[in-house]
Write a protein that holds these residues in place. Structure first.
Motif, short mmCIF file in Angstrom:
data_model
loop_
_atom_site.label_atom_id
_atom_site.label_comp_id
_atom_site.label_asym_id
_atom_site.label_seq_id
_atom_site.Cartn_x
_atom_site.Cartn_y
_atom_site.Cartn_z
N THR A 181 -29.12 71.88 -83.76
CA THR A 181 -28.28 71.12 -84.71
C THR A 181 -27.88 69.75 -84.16
N LEU A 222 -20.11 71.56 -86.84
CA LEU A 222 -20.89 72.02 -87.98
C LEU A 222 -20.02 72.91 -88.88
N GLY A 223 -19.21 73.75 -88.24
CA GLY A 223 -18.35 74.67 -88.99
C GLY A 223 -17.37 73.93 -89.88
N TRP A 232 -17.56 70.90 -91.08
CA TRP A 232 -18.22 70.17 -92.17
C TRP A 232 -18.66 71.13 -93.28
N LEU A 233 -19.09 72.33 -92.91
CA LEU A 233 -19.43 73.32 -93.94
C LEU A 233 -18.18 73.73 -94.71
N ALA A 278 -17.30 71.02 -97.06
CA ALA A 278 -18.20 71.05 -98.22
C ALA A 278 -17.68 72.04 -99.26
N SER A 279 -17.19 73.20 -98.76
CA SER A 279 -16.64 74.20 -99.70
C SER A 279 -15.34 73.67 -100.33
N ILE A 311 -25.42 66.71 -90.83
CA ILE A 311 -24.18 66.61 -91.61
C ILE A 311 -24.40 65.77 -92.87
N ILE A 335 -26.06 67.96 -95.39
CA ILE A 335 -25.11 68.94 -95.98
C ILE A 335 -24.27 68.24 -97.06
N THR A 352 -23.95 68.78 -101.09
CA THR A 352 -22.64 69.01 -101.70
C THR A 352 -22.41 68.04 -102.85
#
Lengths: 198, 102
Positions: A13, A20-21, A23-24, A27-28, B73, B76, B80
């Motif tokens: 990554t 990364l966590g 940013w995910l 996104a949610s 990123i 991602i 989104t």
């Protein structure tokens, strides 16, 4: 056993895992607030012509403008607390993190004053569809501020001892909570014109 | 420990943060001022959202360091953004339904 990739980057990554966590997670969060923004559009189009603008006149623009400036300031102090750690200056970190928390607290106090003024005028979420979505959006945003403050406080005082044992991981933790905090600021940047000015 | 190179880099970042802060504050005042202009509803919405988008981009690019972040990123966030815009289009379907029903 140590948690892997708290500091070093994964080769696949190119990121440490928490980056990364978060940013995910963000996104949610975009989709969570997106759903409510979508509801706002739906309700606005469904209301009588010009009604949302008229109902929005009840809101206090000067106070909301002040709150916007306070939240922007908190974003600057947040990023400065991270930069201070990068410069190995823990004293400045403590100062900027404290200022970030202070800004967050002032934001909530102003929001409390706004809410109580509305309740005093018998304006509630049930008053009309504008205030239903206003209280939902600003309430959810306020909860995000409170959640952020809990983590900021942890990193300001009790969690700071990690600086002595693993300064890089601590700096990464501050960066991660900073990303969350800037996102909360970013949401408000859109909430402010949509709810107060249009 | 940070090297001299890192230190210079961070100090340069701090200058950028201050410029972004001043710009965000100025744009906040501009948003409020624009709301008092004699514009049509459509123009007012466009202007307010345009200023908010600029402010949001500044926060994401500089405070959140997206401008120098890894490609993963960016991907991602692009994914989104696609879903976000689909979500924004959902309310429109009800108006198409209404139009068809007359």
């Amino acid at each position: 056993m140590d948690i892997p990739y708290t500091v070093e980057e994964r080769s696949d990554t190119g990121l440490f895992n928490a980056k990364l966590g978060i940013w995910l997670f963000l996104a949610s969060e975009v989709m969570l607030f997106g759903g409510l923004f979508s509801a706002y559009i739906f309700l606005r189009f469904g209301a009588p012509d010009g009604a949302f603008h008229e109902w929005g006149q009840e809101l206090n623009i000067p106070l909301a403008t002040l709150n916007t400036l306070i939240l922007i300031s908190s974003s600057v102090t947040m990023v400065m607390s991270w930069a201070s750690l990068k410069l190995q200056d823990i004293k400045k970190y403590k100062l900027y993190m404290g200022l970030t928390l202070l800004c967050a607290l002032v934001f909530l106090v102003i929001k409390y004053l706004e809410y109580t003024a509305k309740f005093d005028h018998h304006i509630f979420p049930s008053t009309n569809t504008f205030f239903a979505i206003y209280f939902t959006l600003t309430g959810l945003h306020g909860l995000h501020i409170i959640g952020g403050m809990i983590v900021l406080f942890y990193l300001w005082i009790p969690g700071r001892k990690m600086w002595l044992s693993n300064s890089e991981q601590f700096t990464n933790r501050v960066e991660i909570v900073g990303l969350y905090w800037h996102f909360v600021d970013l949401v408000w940047i859109f909430l402010f014109p949509v709810l107060y000015l249009l | 420990m940070s090297t001299n190179h890192d230190t210079k880099d961070i100090q340069q970042h701090i200058k950028v943060y201050m410029i972004v802060f001043a710009t965000l504050a100025a744009l906040t005042v501009a948003t409020v001022a624009a709301s008092y202009l004699d514009l049509s509803r459509g123009e007012a919405i466009f202007l307010a959202l345009a200023i908010a988008s600029i402010k949001g981009s500044l926060v994401a690019s500089y405070f959140m360091h997206l401008i120098s972040e890894k490609a993963l990123i960016t991907w991602i966030l692009m994914l989104t953004a696609v879903f976000f815009f689909i979500l924004m289009l959902f309310p429109m379907t009800s108006f198409i339904d209404q139009a068809q029903l007359g």
